[in-house]
Every structure is written in structure tokens, then in C-alpha cells.
Design a protein around this motif. Structure first.
Motif, PDB file in Angstrom:
ATOM      1  N   GLY A   1     -39.520   0.693   4.688  1.00 22.80           N
ATOM      2  CA  GLY A   1     -40.078   1.732   5.550  1.00 22.80           C
ATOM      3  C   GLY A   1     -40.214   3.059   4.827  1.00 22.80           C
ATOM      4  O   GLY A   1     -41.204   3.783   5.001  1.00 22.80           O
ATOM      5  N   ALA A   2     -39.223   3.394   3.984  1.00 26.77           N
ATOM      6  CA  ALA A   2     -39.269   4.642   3.233  1.00 26.77           C
ATOM      7  C   ALA A   2     -40.447   4.663   2.270  1.00 26.77           C
ATOM      8  O   ALA A   2     -41.154   5.680   2.148  1.00 26.77           O
ATOM      9  CB  ALA A   2     -37.963   4.843   2.472  1.00 26.77           C
TER      10      ALA A   2
ATOM     11  N   SER B   1     -44.421  16.821   6.467  1.00 27.07           N
ATOM     12  CA  SER B   1     -44.686  15.377   6.388  1.00 27.07           C
ATOM     13  C   SER B   1     -43.713  14.598   7.254  1.00 27.07           C
ATOM     14  O   SER B   1     -44.100  13.660   7.970  1.00 27.07           O
ATOM     15  CB  SER B   1     -44.597  14.898   4.940  1.00 27.07           C
ATOM     16  N   MET B   2     -42.426  14.957   7.212  1.00 25.87           N
ATOM     17  CA  MET B   2     -41.435  14.264   8.016  1.00 25.87           C
ATOM     18  C   MET B   2     -41.667  14.518   9.512  1.00 25.87           C
ATOM     19  O   MET B   2     -41.456  13.638  10.351  1.00 25.87           O
ATOM     20  CB  MET B   2     -40.017  14.707   7.632  1.00 25.87           C
ATOM     21  N   TYR B   3     -42.145  15.726   9.822  1.00 22.75           N
ATOM     22  CA  TYR B   3     -42.430  16.045  11.229  1.00 22.75           C
ATOM     23  C   TYR B   3     -43.584  15.190  11.739  1.00 22.75           C
ATOM     24  O   TYR B   3     -43.533  14.644  12.853  1.00 22.75           O
ATOM     25  CB  TYR B   3     -42.773  17.525  11.357  1.00 22.75           C
ATOM     26  N   VAL B   4     -44.613  15.057  10.929  1.00 19.95           N
ATOM     27  CA  VAL B   4     -45.789  14.288  11.337  1.00 19.95           C
ATOM     28  C   VAL B   4     -45.481  12.794  11.392  1.00 19.95           C
ATOM     29  O   VAL B   4     -45.850  12.102  12.352  1.00 19.95           O
ATOM     30  CB  VAL B   4     -46.967  14.547  10.372  1.00 19.95           C
TER      31      VAL B   4
ATOM     32  N   TRP C   1     -34.028   8.184   3.009  1.00 21.87           N
ATOM     33  CA  TRP C   1     -34.628   7.530   1.849  1.00 21.87           C
ATOM     34  C   TRP C   1     -36.084   7.939   1.664  1.00 21.87           C
ATOM     35  O   TRP C   1     -36.577   8.017   0.527  1.00 21.87           O
ATOM     36  CB  TRP C   1     -34.521   6.012   1.998  1.00 21.87           C
ATOM     37  N   ALA C   2     -36.781   8.241   2.755  1.00 21.78           N
ATOM     38  CA  ALA C   2     -38.152   8.735   2.644  1.00 21.78           C
ATOM     39  C   ALA C   2     -38.162  10.099   1.951  1.00 21.78           C
ATOM     40  O   ALA C   2     -39.054  10.407   1.147  1.00 21.78           O
ATOM     41  CB  ALA C   2     -38.796   8.834   4.027  1.00 21.78           C
ATOM     42  N   ARG C   3     -37.142  10.903   2.243  1.00 18.24           N
ATOM     43  CA  ARG C   3     -37.036  12.208   1.589  1.00 18.24           C
ATOM     44  C   ARG C   3     -36.752  12.039   0.089  1.00 18.24           C
ATOM     45  O   ARG C   3     -37.319  12.766  -0.739  1.00 18.24           O
ATOM     46  CB  ARG C   3     -35.924  13.036   2.244  1.00 18.24           C
ATOM     47  N   VAL C   4     -35.877  11.111  -0.232  1.00 18.62           N
ATOM     48  CA  VAL C   4     -35.576  10.845  -1.643  1.00 18.62           C
ATOM     49  C   VAL C   4     -36.834  10.377  -2.371  1.00 18.62           C
ATOM     50  O   VAL C   4     -37.123  10.810  -3.493  1.00 18.62           O
ATOM     51  CB  VAL C   4     -34.450   9.792  -1.763  1.00 18.62           C
ATOM     52  N   TYR C   5     -37.578   9.478  -1.728  1.00 22.94           N
ATOM     53  CA  TYR C   5     -38.831   8.976  -2.307  1.00 22.94           C
ATOM     54  C   TYR C   5     -39.798  10.142  -2.549  1.00 22.94           C
ATOM     55  O   TYR C   5     -40.403  10.251  -3.623  1.00 22.94           O
ATOM     56  CB  TYR C   5     -39.465   7.953  -1.365  1.00 22.94           C
ATOM     57  N   PHE C   6     -39.935  11.028  -1.557  1.00 19.46           N
ATOM     58  CA  PHE C   6     -40.856  12.170  -1.679  1.00 19.46           C
ATOM     59  C   PHE C   6     -40.442  13.082  -2.826  1.00 19.46           C
ATOM     60  O   PHE C   6     -41.293  13.512  -3.620  1.00 19.46           O
ATOM     61  CB  PHE C   6     -40.880  12.952  -0.363  1.00 19.46           C
ATOM     62  N   GLU C   7     -39.150  13.401  -2.900  1.00 21.52           N
ATOM     63  CA  GLU C   7     -38.655  14.322  -3.931  1.00 21.52           C
ATOM     64  C   GLU C   7     -38.976  13.808  -5.333  1.00 21.52           C
ATOM     65  O   GLU C   7     -39.262  14.600  -6.239  1.00 21.52           O
ATOM     66  CB  GLU C   7     -37.132  14.504  -3.782  1.00 21.52           C
ATOM     67  N   ALA C   8     -38.924  12.501  -5.508  1.00 24.58           N
ATOM     68  CA  ALA C   8     -39.250  11.935  -6.816  1.00 24.58           C
ATOM     69  C   ALA C   8     -40.757  11.862  -7.019  1.00 24.58           C
ATOM     70  O   ALA C   8     -41.295  12.316  -8.038  1.00 24.58           O
ATOM     71  CB  ALA C   8     -38.630  10.542  -6.944  1.00 24.58           C
ATOM     72  N   ARG C   9     -41.466  11.319  -6.041  1.00 22.97           N
ATOM     73  CA  ARG C   9     -42.905  11.041  -6.213  1.00 22.97           C
ATOM     74  C   ARG C   9     -43.727  12.313  -6.396  1.00 22.97           C
ATOM     75  O   ARG C   9     -44.762  12.297  -7.080  1.00 22.97           O
ATOM     76  CB  ARG C   9     -43.394  10.261  -4.986  1.00 22.97           C
ATOM     77  N   ILE C  10     -43.310  13.422  -5.815  1.00 19.63           N
ATOM     78  CA  ILE C  10     -44.073  14.673  -5.930  1.00 19.63           C
ATOM     79  C   ILE C  10     -44.173  15.126  -7.380  1.00 19.63           C
ATOM     80  O   ILE C  10     -45.106  15.838  -7.764  1.00 19.63           O
ATOM     81  CB  ILE C  10     -43.426  15.792  -5.060  1.00 19.63           C
TER      82      ILE C  10
ATOM     83  N   ASP D   1     -30.346  -0.683 -10.800  1.00 20.02           N
ATOM     84  CA  ASP D   1     -29.755  -0.755  -9.457  1.00 20.02           C
ATOM     85  C   ASP D   1     -30.214   0.386  -8.555  1.00 20.02           C
ATOM     86  O   ASP D   1     -29.447   0.893  -7.730  1.00 20.02           O
ATOM     87  CB  ASP D   1     -28.221  -0.773  -9.538  1.00 20.02           C
ATOM     88  N   MET D   2     -31.454   0.794  -8.710  1.00 24.10           N
ATOM     89  CA  MET D   2     -32.026   1.814  -7.834  1.00 24.10           C
ATOM     90  C   MET D   2     -32.734   1.118  -6.682  1.00 24.10           C
ATOM     91  O   MET D   2     -32.901  -0.110  -6.695  1.00 24.10           O
ATOM     92  CB  MET D   2     -32.991   2.704  -8.620  1.00 24.10           C
ATOM     93  N   ALA D   3     -33.153   1.904  -5.674  1.00 20.50           N
ATOM     94  CA  ALA D   3     -33.832   1.323  -4.516  1.00 20.50           C
ATOM     95  C   ALA D   3     -35.212   1.974  -4.372  1.00 20.50           C
ATOM     96  O   ALA D   3     -35.977   1.992  -5.324  1.00 20.50           O
ATOM     97  CB  ALA D   3     -32.976   1.513  -3.268  1.00 20.50           C
ATOM     98  N   SER D   4     -35.531   2.519  -3.196  1.00 17.70           N
ATOM     99  CA  SER D   4     -36.842   3.150  -3.012  1.00 17.70           C
ATOM    100  C   SER D   4     -37.020   4.336  -3.936  1.00 17.70           C
ATOM    101  O   SER D   4     -38.146   4.672  -4.331  1.00 17.70           O
ATOM    102  CB  SER D   4     -37.015   3.576  -1.552  1.00 17.70           C
ATOM    103  N   ASP D   5     -35.901   4.995  -4.319  1.00 14.58           N
ATOM    104  CA  ASP D   5     -36.006   6.100  -5.270  1.00 14.58           C
ATOM    105  C   ASP D   5     -36.463   5.590  -6.638  1.00 14.58           C
ATOM    106  O   ASP D   5     -37.237   6.238  -7.337  1.00 14.58           O
ATOM    107  CB  ASP D   5     -34.675   6.847  -5.388  1.00 14.58           C
ATOM    108  N   GLY D   6     -35.992   4.400  -7.015  1.00 12.60           N
ATOM    109  CA  GLY D   6     -36.411   3.810  -8.281  1.00 12.60           C
ATOM    110  C   GLY D   6     -37.888   3.464  -8.279  1.00 12.60           C
ATOM    111  O   GLY D   6     -38.591   3.634  -9.284  1.00 12.60           O
TER     112      GLY D   6
END
Length: 450
Positions: free
Chosen positions: A56-57, A124-127, A137-146, A194-199
């Protein structure tokens, strides 16, 4: 725009033009097919982690960045038209200057996105409103992907420049490198680190920087084929950016309006029911297929029409428009036949949920018609980008969204999802009709050629 007699004559006599059109078209078609692999590989890797949270993240993060990066797609379109015209004038200094300026503009916008990542993330999280389990985890994904923004946007500029100089295989190689790198890095980050969506996010970031580095190497090879030196001092001249900024600002408004319409379509789908939302999501895959196929011809039109305008060659311009539209029409007819014969089979491949399959089948006729309804907006977009009549593109999009899409949706709410698809189809038709009217007026008044 199309005369049957002139079409037959051109078809027999202009084999060289046919070859150039296909030479320019098939690489971006193939490249477009590879693009969804980025999201697919990410989904496949996190889909085997044993929890839906990371899936989902990634889904939310990928949607956010699709919106953000698509909004800056003007960097690709603006670079193509101006570069093609400079090539037609044989102004190789300007061709090289446009490459450097477009890359710098992409990098600067990317850095600005990183600088304002906080407000962008909160909005983005509000929308998107993810669940409490998914949001961290969505926030972690965003922080990396940006962090990939400078590479992605600089890559847009280089790919547009490649199309402008008619090096259509360049984007194909670059996207293949990005996708292959992303696959390997995804696997390494998740299963070895051993990373997840952040990886997955960091793998995509690294893949884009590898891709833009490869794109720069290819661009340097193309620069060596041109006369003159690379005009580094041109980067310091603000006036040299005026043309590029003017073109890009109109394309930005046009793209934002299109994104608003697409977002509204999804939002209205969700308001009807979960089954309708899922069915429309499946049917939008058909739209993606149409776009991937017809965009190849649109890219060819951009480059070849831009070159013809730069060379002030009206005959070459007309020939390019005529023959490109012919092949695009054949492709659109082929897609219509395929969707008519195998549409339900495609739906069954995309989903196994009975309720979603039945809903999607109910609205499939709209997708069967859409290739023939949408072809003209795709092709005329290519013409107008090539000759950089982008203010008209912006204005026709305003008319199409505000005077066709929203009014038709409002008046057809009583027929539910059929009304939504009618308004969506009307958006393509309105874009084609308004752009064609502008095309006729420009040709009649010799706006593009002396």
C-alpha cells in the motif's frame, strides 16, 4: 486535413518519409511499453514481503510521484519542439544550448521539489488519506523517492532533446537501463539489505541517477557529431532562457488541466462504488495502451514538423502531417478491432474478480471507440508541440476541460458511469476539434510558414 487522392499519391511516392516516420515511431512505442515496468517490479518485490502495508505504501507513493513528475512533463515536450526547429535551421549552437539549458532547468526544478518536500508530503498525505498502518511507510517512501527529482526531470529534458534531434533510439536505451537497474536494485535492497518499501524507493532513486548518467553519455556522443563547441556561457545568459521558459509555462498549465481532469475522473469513480472504481482502473489500462501506441507517431510528428518549420519547408511539413496521421489512423483502427474482439479477454487477464469483470465489460464499448476518437488529439498535440504553438495548446485544453469535460459530466450524472466515460471521451474529441480549428486557421493565415 486529409485528402484521399493526395494520400494515395503521397503513399506511393514518399517511401522515404514513411521510413522516417516509422524509424522515429517504433522506439518510443517500445520505450512506452517498458515504462510501467518500474511500478510493476516495485509491486512484485514488496508483494512478497508477507504484508499489505508495504504494498500500500508503494502504491500510494508511486501515485503521488506519477502526478508530480507528469506535471513537469513539459520539460520533455518543450525541449523537443525547440530543438527540432533549431535542427531544421541547422543552428547547431542553439541545439547544444537547448540541451544544457533544459538539463539545468530540470535540475533546478528538482532541487526546488526537494527543498519544499515537507509541504508537498503533507498535502499528498492529506489528499491520499492512507490508513494509520500504511501512512508511516508511505512517508518513508516519499522521503527517499523525492531525492530522484533532479535526475528524473533532467532525464525528461534529455529525452525531449533526443526526440528533437531525431535520435529516437536514445530514449529506448535510457529507459531500458533504468528498468534493468531498478529490477536489480529492488532485489538487492529488499533481499540483501533487509529493507522494505524504503528499499524499493531508494532502488528507484539509484536507477534514475544511473539512467540520467547514461543519457548524458549518449548526449555527449551526439554532441560530438555536431559542429562547434558546447556553449557553456549560454547557461549564464538569462535572455537565452526566455523562449524555453515561455514554451514550458504554457505546457505546464496545459498539463495541470489534463491532470485535474484525470484526477476528477478517478475521484468520481470512487464516489460511485468500489466496483466502479476498480472497473474504471482496469479500463484505464486500455487508455494506457492507446497512449503508448499513438504517442510513438506523435513523437515523430513533433520532431519532423519542428524540423520542417525550422527549415521553413511547408511541403515537408504537410507531407509529415498527412502520412503520420495515415499510419496513426491505421494503428487506431487496429486497436479498435483488437478491443472489440479481445476486450473481454484483456479484462479477464487484468482482473479475476467477477463483479469487476462484469462492470468493466459493461463500459468496454467506450474503450472500443476511444482510439478513433482520441487519435486526432494525440496527433495534433504532436504538430503543435513541434511548431511550439503551445499557447494554443493551453487555450484549447482550457476550452476542452471547462466547456466540454465538466459540463457534459454535470449534465449526464443521471446515467452514472456512462456519463463519466462520455465526458472523458468528449475531452479527447474537444481537444481534437479545437486544435484542428487552430491548425486550419494557422495554415490559412500562414502563421507558421512565410
Amino acid at each position: 486535413m486529409l485528402s484521399f487522392q493526395s494520400l494515395l499519391i503521397s503513399f506511393r511516392k514518399d517511401s522515404a518519409t514513411h521510413n522516417r516516420i516509422w524509424h522515429m515511431s517504433w522506439p518510443p512505442m517500445l520505450a512506452n511499453i517498458t515504462t510501467p515496468l518500474l511500478g510493476l517490479v516495485d509491486t512484485m518485490v514488496v508483494g512478497h514481503l508477507g504484508t499489505a502495508t508495504h504494498l500500500g505504501a508503494v502504491a500510494i507513493g508511486a501515485s503521488v510521484f506519477s502526478f508530480i513528475f507528469w506535471a513537469f512533463g513539459f520539460l520533455r515536450m518543450g525541449s523537443t519542439g525547440l530543438t527540432a526547429q533549431a535542427l531544421g535551421k541547422k543552428d547547431f549552437y542553439r541545439v547544444q544550448e537547448l540541451l544544457l539549458q533544459s538539463i539545468l532547468m530540470g535540475v533546478l526544478i528538482g532541487l526546488l521539489l526537494i527543498a519544499f518536500k515537507g509541504p508537498i508530503l503533507e498535502f499528498s498525505m492529506y489528499v491520499m488519506s492512507p490508513s494509520e498502518e500504511i501512512e508511516p511507510w508511505a512517508r518513508v517512501y516519499f522521503e527517499a523517492r523525492i531525492m530522484s527529482a533532479p535526475a528524473v526531470l533532467a532525464g525528461f529534458a534529455i529525452l525531449g532533446w533526443f526526440f528533437g534531434i531525431q535520435y529516437s533510439k536514445g530514449p529506448l536505451w535510457v529507459l531500458l537501463v533504468i528498468n534493468i537497474a531498478n529490477m536489480g536494485l529492488d532485489y538487492y535492497a529488499v533481499y540483501y539489505l533487509d529493507m522494505a518499501s524504503d528499499g524499493v524507493a531508494w532502488a528507484t532513486v539509484w536507477a534514475h541517477y544511473i539512467g540520467v548518467t547514461f543519457a548524458i553519455i549518449l548526449a555527449i556522443r551526439q554532441l560530438r557529431l555536431m559542429s562547434g563547441s558546447v556553449p557553456l556561457l549560454g547557461l549564464l545568459k538569462w535572455r537565452a532562457y526566455i523562449e524555453l521558459v515561455q514554451v514550458n509555462r504554457y505546457l505546464f498549465v496545459r498539463t495541470i488541466l489534463l491532470l485535474i481532469a484525470m484526477t476528477f475522473f478517478t475521484a468520481q469513480s470512487a464516489q460511485q462504488s468500489d466496483a466502479i472504481l476498480a472497473a474504471n482502473s482496469v479500463l484505464l489500462t486500455f487508455v494506457l495502451i492507446i497512449s503508448n501506441a499513438l504517442d510513438g507517431f506523435a513523437f515523430a510528428v513533433e520532431a519532423l514538423c519542428g524540423e520542417a518549420k525550422g527549415a521553413n519547408n511547408l511541403q515537408k511539413f504537410k507531407k509529415t502531417v498527412l502520412l503520420s496521421c495515415f499510419w496513426a489512423l491505421i494503428t487506431a483502427l487496429g486497436l479498435t478491432i483488437v478491443f472489440w474482439l479481445f476486450g473481454n479477454t484483456i479484462i479477464s487477464i487484468l482482473t479475476s474478480v467477477p463483479s469487476v469483470k462484469s462492470e468493466a465489460a459493461l463500459y468496454l464499448p467506450w474503450l472500443i471507440c476511444l482510439p478513433l476518437l482520441g487519435i486526432w488529439s494525440f496527433m495534433l498535440d504532436g504538430v503543435f508541440i513541434g511548431v511550439t504553438s503551445v499557447k494554443q495548446m493551453q487555450n484549447t485544453m482550457v476550452i476542452s476541460v471547462l466547456c466540454a469535460f465538466f459540463p457534459i459530466w454535470y449534465c449526464t450524472q443521471s446515467i452514472g458511469n456512462h456519463g463519466l466515460w462520455l465526458s472523458f471521451s468528449a475531452l479527447f474529441v474537444a481537444r481534437g476539434l479545437t486544435l484542428y480549428w487552430c491548425y486550419q486557421q494557422n495554415m490559412k493565415n500562414n502563421v507558421w510558414f512565410n
